[in-house]
Design an enzyme around this catalytic site. Structure first.
Site, PDB file in Angstrom:
ATOM      1  N   GLN A  30       0.855  -1.187  -0.033  1.00 41.08           N
ATOM      2  CA  GLN A  30      -0.060   0.040  -0.029  1.00 41.08           C
ATOM      3  C   GLN A  30       0.840   1.306  -0.122  1.00 41.08           C
ATOM      4  O   GLN A  30       1.126   2.033   1.179  1.00 41.08           O
ATOM      5  CB  GLN A  30      -0.805  -0.031   1.405  1.00 41.08           C
ATOM      6  N   PHE A  31       1.341   1.588  -1.148  1.00 44.02           N
ATOM      7  CA  PHE A  31       2.405   2.782  -1.097  1.00 44.02           C
ATOM      8  C   PHE A  31       1.432   4.075  -0.765  1.00 44.02           C
ATOM      9  O   PHE A  31       2.066   5.065  -0.439  1.00 44.02           O
ATOM     10  CB  PHE A  31       2.998   3.054  -2.623  1.00 44.02           C
ATOM     11  N   THR A  32       0.303   4.242  -0.762  1.00 44.54           N
ATOM     12  CA  THR A  32      -0.476   5.440  -0.352  1.00 44.54           C
ATOM     13  C   THR A  32      -0.317   5.650   0.958  1.00 44.54           C
ATOM     14  O   THR A  32      -0.644   6.579   1.265  1.00 44.54           O
ATOM     15  CB  THR A  32      -1.730   5.346  -0.988  1.00 44.54           C
TER      16      THR A  32
END
Length: 150
Positions: free
Chosen positions: A78-80
């Site tokens: 989950q890069f966000t």
């Protein structure tokens, strides 16, 4: 390394209409990675998640860990989680590690969690467009950041 840990009654990950991960009672872990994350961060975070006492004991008190309940886990990249919203309304993802750094760390984290739990951990697919379904139990949601170990 930052994780959003959700206690779930059930969770699944779907990619292109195919269910690639599916659990009942356990944890859904959304994992964000930055460039300076290390093997030490992986070990610390995996140990913390495995031993978080967020499941109810026989008295209904959150006093039991995933390790103790022998529940399952899904880890989703989950890069966000490392979005910066300081300026304007469009988040910046500059802090998130690029795939050449993030993928090996993500895979190492999954392996470490499997070692700590003594069982297979299910995953999404790094970089894929995933649909994550969950039934948050409680709801219980905990954010754990290796930059805040103290």
């Amino acid at each position: 390394m930052k994780a959003v840990v959700q206690r779930v009654s059930k969770a699944s990950v779907i990619i292109e209409r195919e269910k690639v991960a599916n659990i009942n009672s356990g944890l859904l872990v959304l994992l964000g990675i930055v460039d300076d994350d290390t093997q030490e961060d992986i070990k610390w975070l995996s140990n913390k998640i495995s031993n978080l006492r967020i499941f109810s004991d026989e008295d209904g008190i959150m006093n039991t860990s995933l390790l103790q309940t022998q529940g399952d886990a899904i880890v989703v990249s989950q890069f966000t989680l490392h979005a910066s919203t300081k300026k304007g309304n469009r988040p910046s993802y500059l802090l998130a590690a690029k795939p050449d750094v993030a993928i090996p760390l993500y895979e190492a984290f999954v392996k470490q969690l499997e070692t700590d739990l003594g069982k297979k951990v299910q995953t999404g697919q790094f970089g894929a467009d995933m649909k994550v379904e969950l039934l948050n139990d409680g709801p219980v949601t905990i954010i754990v950041d290796t930059k805040n170990k103290q």
